[in-house]
Scaffold this motif. Structure first.
Motif, PDB file in Angstrom:
ATOM      1  N   ASP A  15       0.832  -1.206   0.000  1.00 39.13           N
ATOM      2  CA  ASP A  15       0.000   0.000   0.000  1.00 39.13           C
ATOM      3  C   ASP A  15       0.864   1.252   0.000  1.00 39.13           C
ATOM      4  N   LEU A  49      -6.364  -3.623  -0.008  1.00 37.03           N
ATOM      5  CA  LEU A  49      -5.679  -2.463   0.548  1.00 37.03           C
ATOM      6  C   LEU A  49      -6.590  -1.600   1.407  1.00 37.03           C
ATOM      7  N   ARG A  50      -7.887  -1.616   1.133  1.00 34.30           N
ATOM      8  CA  ARG A  50      -8.819  -0.747   1.854  1.00 34.30           C
ATOM      9  C   ARG A  50      -9.473  -1.438   3.047  1.00 34.30           C
TER      10      ARG A  50
END
Length: 316
Positions: A140, A179-180
């Motif tokens: 990230d 990633l979120r």
């Protein structure tokens, strides 16, 4: 007011034109972006691997220390040897695989006395989870700035991440979802991935040559001691009186002396065998792509790189 309304109309028309005609990114630029994503993944993988190597080294040191301080003295103790003798006798009544069954019993004790206490501080499963999280965080971080460097609108870059599968299967997840996710464990695909690759240290000792040798020697010695003790008891009963009691005590004392003399060699053999087994186990946990401490990292990085090699619709 009329001029103000006219100006406002022109502004709205301009914004609408911009919205309908977004920045067009060339296929060449997208290929460069994909190449940077792949490089970011490999760099994140290297960071995760370094963490796993250091953590496994610490785990191995703690396991060896617990082995020396707890398991070896327990194994060599007088009452443990008496208990093992009873178990060997029981094994032999049911079948001829007393060596394998003794090895399996020692493995159960090793799990309880060594691996479980060490796991309260560190374990291969914890190392795997930590390495996988490091990979995701590093990835990230390294993806930040790629869009700006290539003049790609952030919205289109996000769309690219959404189109990249990071976890295959059902449930699956895109790189964007990975990633979120916060926390990661709440992402169903990630939780399922960790369950699939969960490391299981401590294989079957019965097939390990070193441990089997220790179990065999222990079993043979205990069987010999029991045979001598049984013969002494029979002769003592026949002789009777003080002489018979003295004979039985003499054999028991002789057995205790033999055990005491044999203890250093027995401990050394067990220590060497366990050390070799642990080092092999540690290397297997570092190398295995299915159940090793880096299995989660390799699953994610491998899927992302395979996804980057597939055709992608680069239209905005």
């Amino acid at each position: 007011m009329r001029w103000l309304r006219l100006l406002l109309g022109v502004l709205i028309m301009t914004l609408a034109a911009c919205a309908s005609d977004p920045v067009r990114v060339s296929s060449q630029t997208w290929r460069q972006v994909d190449a940077e994503i792949a490089c970011a993944s490999r760099a994140a993988e290297a960071q995760a691997r370094q963490h796993a190597l250091e953590a496994m080294g610490r785990w191995l040191v703690l396991v060896q220390r617990q082995t020396d301080e707890e398991f070896i003295p327990w194994f060599s103790g007088y009452w443990t040897q008496q208990w093992l003798g009873l178990r060997v006798s029981w094994y032999r009544l049911g079948s001829d695989d007393s060596v394998q069954r003794l090895a399996a019993y020692l493995q159960e004790e090793y799990q309880e006395q060594v691996l479980e206490p060490v796991a309260e501080d560190i374990s291969p499963e914890r190392i795997q989870r930590g390495a996988t999280k490091i990979y995701v965080r590093q990835l990230d971080m390294r993806l930040q700035g790629i869009a700006a460097r290539h003049g790609v609108p952030q919205r289109q870059f996000e769309r690219r991440l959404q189109a990249l599968p990071a976890i295959a299967g059902t449930p699956g997840a895109s790189l964007h979802q990975l990633l979120r996710a916060d926390p990661l464990e709440r992402l169903p695909a990630y939780a399922a991935l960790l369950e699939r690759v969960r490391p299981v240290p401590g294989g079957d000792w019965s097939s390990d040559p070193g441990i089997s040798l220790v179990a065999q020697r222990t079993s043979e010695r205990l069987i010999g001691e029991m045979a001598a003790g049984g013969a002494a008891s029979a002769i003592g009963a026949a002789v009777g009186g003080a002489a018979g009691t003295a004979l039985s005590l003499g054999v028991g004392l002789f057995t205790a002396i033999v055990r005491s003399n044999d203890r250093p060699r027995s401990e050394a053999q067990l220590r060497l065998s366990l050390q070799a087994t642990l080092e092999q186990e540690s290397q297997a946990l570092l190398r295995s792509r299915e159940r090793g401490v880096l299995a989660g990292v390799w699953q994610l990085s491998g899927q992302i790189e395979r996804s980057l090699g597939r055709p992608f619709d680069y239209r905005p």
